[in-house]
Design a protein around this motif. Structure first.
Motif, PDB file in Angstrom:
ATOM      1  N   LYS A 299    -107.055 -93.982  22.646  1.00  0.00           N
ATOM      2  CA  LYS A 299    -106.462 -92.768  22.070  1.00  0.00           C
ATOM      3  C   LYS A 299    -104.954 -92.946  21.859  1.00  0.00           C
ATOM      4  O   LYS A 299    -104.356 -93.910  22.359  1.00  0.00           O
ATOM      5  CB  LYS A 299    -106.742 -91.605  23.023  1.00  0.00           C
ATOM      6  CG  LYS A 299    -108.237 -91.303  23.206  1.00  0.00           C
ATOM      7  CD  LYS A 299    -108.413 -90.080  24.085  1.00  0.00           C
ATOM      8  CE  LYS A 299    -109.873 -89.693  24.189  1.00  0.00           C
ATOM      9  NZ  LYS A 299    -110.031 -88.402  24.889  1.00  0.00           N
TER      10      LYS A 299
ATOM     11  N   VAL B   6    -109.527 -75.772  22.291  1.00  0.00           N
ATOM     12  CA  VAL B   6    -109.314 -77.134  22.806  1.00  0.00           C
ATOM     13  C   VAL B   6    -109.744 -78.173  21.757  1.00  0.00           C
ATOM     14  O   VAL B   6    -109.069 -79.173  21.542  1.00  0.00           O
ATOM     15  CB  VAL B   6    -110.085 -77.353  24.139  1.00  0.00           C
ATOM     16  CG1 VAL B   6    -110.054 -78.818  24.552  1.00  0.00           C
ATOM     17  CG2 VAL B   6    -109.504 -76.477  25.243  1.00  0.00           C
TER      18      VAL B   6
ATOM     19  N   ASN C 136    -106.011 -88.793  27.959  1.00  0.00           N
ATOM     20  CA  ASN C 136    -106.700 -89.608  28.976  1.00  0.00           C
ATOM     21  C   ASN C 136    -107.034 -91.025  28.502  1.00  0.00           C
ATOM     22  O   ASN C 136    -108.055 -91.595  28.865  1.00  0.00           O
ATOM     23  CB  ASN C 136    -107.938 -88.869  29.513  1.00  0.00           C
ATOM     24  CG  ASN C 136    -108.907 -88.491  28.403  1.00  0.00           C
ATOM     25  OD1 ASN C 136    -108.720 -88.865  27.243  1.00  0.00           O
ATOM     26  ND2 ASN C 136    -109.951 -87.755  28.748  1.00  0.00           N
TER      27      ASN C 136
ATOM     28  N   ASN D 251    -103.146 -77.450  28.568  1.00  0.00           N
ATOM     29  CA  ASN D 251    -103.406 -76.207  27.842  1.00  0.00           C
ATOM     30  C   ASN D 251    -102.198 -75.287  27.826  1.00  0.00           C
ATOM     31  O   ASN D 251    -101.967 -74.567  26.863  1.00  0.00           O
ATOM     32  CB  ASN D 251    -104.634 -75.495  28.402  1.00  0.00           C
ATOM     33  CG  ASN D 251    -105.915 -76.309  28.229  1.00  0.00           C
ATOM     34  OD1 ASN D 251    -106.937 -75.964  28.753  1.00  0.00           O
ATOM     35  ND2 ASN D 251    -105.855 -77.434  27.504  1.00  0.00           N
TER      36      ASN D 251
ATOM     37  N   THR E 123    -113.223 -87.659  33.038  1.00  0.00           N
ATOM     38  CA  THR E 123    -112.440 -87.095  31.928  1.00  0.00           C
ATOM     39  C   THR E 123    -111.028 -86.639  32.307  1.00  0.00           C
ATOM     40  O   THR E 123    -110.087 -86.878  31.559  1.00  0.00           O
ATOM     41  CB  THR E 123    -113.201 -85.870  31.357  1.00  0.00           C
ATOM     42  OG1 THR E 123    -114.529 -86.271  31.042  1.00  0.00           O
ATOM     43  CG2 THR E 123    -112.526 -85.325  30.117  1.00  0.00           C
TER      44      THR E 123
ATOM     45  N   TYR F 154    -116.312 -85.668  17.054  1.00  0.00           N
ATOM     46  CA  TYR F 154    -116.595 -84.774  18.175  1.00  0.00           C
ATOM     47  C   TYR F 154    -117.691 -83.778  17.805  1.00  0.00           C
ATOM     48  O   TYR F 154    -117.677 -83.210  16.711  1.00  0.00           O
ATOM     49  CB  TYR F 154    -115.323 -84.048  18.629  1.00  0.00           C
ATOM     50  CG  TYR F 154    -114.410 -84.964  19.428  1.00  0.00           C
ATOM     51  CD1 TYR F 154    -114.806 -85.420  20.692  1.00  0.00           C
ATOM     52  CD2 TYR F 154    -113.193 -85.404  18.927  1.00  0.00           C
ATOM     53  CE1 TYR F 154    -113.994 -86.277  21.431  1.00  0.00           C
ATOM     54  CE2 TYR F 154    -112.368 -86.264  19.662  1.00  0.00           C
ATOM     55  CZ  TYR F 154    -112.776 -86.686  20.920  1.00  0.00           C
ATOM     56  OH  TYR F 154    -111.982 -87.534  21.644  1.00  0.00           O
TER      57      TYR F 154
ATOM     58  N   ARG G  43    -102.162 -78.272  24.097  1.00  0.00           N
ATOM     59  CA  ARG G  43    -102.591 -79.605  23.658  1.00  0.00           C
ATOM     60  C   ARG G  43    -103.815 -80.066  24.447  1.00  0.00           C
ATOM     61  O   ARG G  43    -104.145 -79.485  25.489  1.00  0.00           O
ATOM     62  CB  ARG G  43    -101.447 -80.614  23.801  1.00  0.00           C
ATOM     63  CG  ARG G  43    -100.961 -80.774  25.230  1.00  0.00           C
ATOM     64  CD  ARG G  43     -99.947 -81.905  25.386  1.00  0.00           C
ATOM     65  NE  ARG G  43     -99.509 -81.993  26.768  1.00  0.00           N
ATOM     66  CZ  ARG G  43    -100.176 -82.584  27.753  1.00  0.00           C
ATOM     67  NH1 ARG G  43    -101.350 -83.149  27.512  1.00  0.00           N
ATOM     68  NH2 ARG G  43     -99.703 -82.615  28.987  1.00  0.00           N
ATOM     69  N   ALA G  44    -104.453 -81.107  23.936  1.00  0.00           N
ATOM     70  CA  ALA G  44    -105.620 -81.682  24.603  1.00  0.00           C
ATOM     71  C   ALA G  44    -105.169 -82.552  25.777  1.00  0.00           C
ATOM     72  O   ALA G  44    -104.016 -83.007  25.823  1.00  0.00           O
ATOM     73  CB  ALA G  44    -106.415 -82.534  23.617  1.00  0.00           C
ATOM     74  N   VAL G  45    -106.078 -82.785  26.697  1.00  0.00           N
ATOM     75  CA  VAL G  45    -105.807 -83.680  27.817  1.00  0.00           C
ATOM     76  C   VAL G  45    -105.698 -85.120  27.298  1.00  0.00           C
ATOM     77  O   VAL G  45    -106.561 -85.591  26.561  1.00  0.00           O
ATOM     78  CB  VAL G  45    -106.944 -83.571  28.864  1.00  0.00           C
ATOM     79  CG1 VAL G  45    -106.892 -84.708  29.864  1.00  0.00           C
ATOM     80  CG2 VAL G  45    -106.886 -82.230  29.562  1.00  0.00           C
TER      81      VAL G  45
ATOM     82  N   HIS H  18    -111.551 -92.951  24.838  1.00  0.00           N
ATOM     83  CA  HIS H  18    -112.837 -92.269  24.674  1.00  0.00           C
ATOM     84  C   HIS H  18    -113.913 -93.329  24.836  1.00  0.00           C
ATOM     85  O   HIS H  18    -113.756 -94.441  24.328  1.00  0.00           O
ATOM     86  CB  HIS H  18    -112.971 -91.648  23.267  1.00  0.00           C
ATOM     87  CG  HIS H  18    -114.405 -91.379  22.923  1.00  0.00           C
ATOM     88  ND1 HIS H  18    -115.066 -90.250  23.346  1.00  0.00           N
ATOM     89  CD2 HIS H  18    -115.328 -92.145  22.262  1.00  0.00           C
ATOM     90  CE1 HIS H  18    -116.328 -90.314  22.948  1.00  0.00           C
ATOM     91  NE2 HIS H  18    -116.508 -91.453  22.282  1.00  0.00           N
TER      92      HIS H  18
END
Ligand code: ADP
Length: 195
Positions: free
Chosen positions: A15, A96, A161, A153, A130, A55, A157-159, A164
């Motif tokens: 990512k 999200v 990590n 949040n 996750t 997604y 914004r998204a986490v 994927h």
């Protein structure tokens, strides 16, 4: 001759945070050192549509995404309604998902197919769970990120990590098709593994 059990394939995306933290080599190294092999690999800039198609759009998946926010908010005593304007899991999940599209199109990504014994499960184990703040050290997410939904949040914004990776062999087959289409998936023998 490779045993069929060694031929399981899974799909991995590095990512934007993984690319921008300079972790491309580190991620690949962790798969290779576990005797998995990279059989397809490319850096590319995704379109929003490509990520939207990646997604899931089904309501159950979206609700589950919202539940992750709600459960960490509950754990840390944060009022979702006050902070995000809703405490409905579906609404939060859609919010999200939108942040995820923003995040995933914010830098080039690296896509790859990883092959080897129980590749789907082993790659997820190497990546870790996750939510990085809860991931064990020794996993990619536990070693290189500390992000949490409560923090992410609150910043809308998204986490982040790092990676994927597909969750099941069926999802892997679907994602490999989506991301590699007709591109060649290579074959070679890993020294000490396939011979
Ligand atoms: P995984 O990527 O481990 O399969 P999910 O499919 O549950 O996890 O979620 C997809 C991605 O959405 C996660 O990797 C993460 O980047 C992001 N994400 C998940 N839950 C949340 C949340 N509550 N808030 C923000 N982003 C989230």
């Amino acid at each position: 001759m490779a045993h069929p059990i060694k031929e399981e394939k899974t799909f991995v995306l590095i990512k934007p945070d993984g690319v921008r933290k300079g972790l491309i080599g580190e991620v690949i190294k962790r798969f290779e050192q576990r005797d998995l092999k990279i059989v397809a690999l490319e850096m590319f800039m995704p379109t929003r549509q490509m990520i939207d198609d990646h997604y899931p759009k089904d309501p159950a998946w979206i609700e589950r995404l919202g539940m992750k926010t709600l459960s960490t908010y509950e754990k840390y005593g944060i009022d979702a309604k006050k902070e995000l304007g809703s405490n409905d899991a579906k609404e939060l999940g859609n919010m999200v998902r939108g942040w995820l599209l923003d995040f995933m199109t914010s830098a080039p990504l690296v896509r790859m197919v990883v092959q080897g014994t129980h590749a789907v499960d082993v790659v997820r184990k190497i990546a870790g769970p996750t939510l990085p703040y809860a991931a064990d050290m020794g996993t990619i997410r536990g070693d290189f990120s500390i992000d949490s939904p409560a923090l992410a949040n609150s910043e809308k914004r998204a986490v982040a990590n790092i990676v994927h990776c597909s969750e099941t062999p069926e999802e892997a087959a679907h994602e490999i098709k989506h991301w590699f289409g007709k591109a060649v998936i290579h074959q070679y023998k890993r020294h000490g593994v396939d011979e």
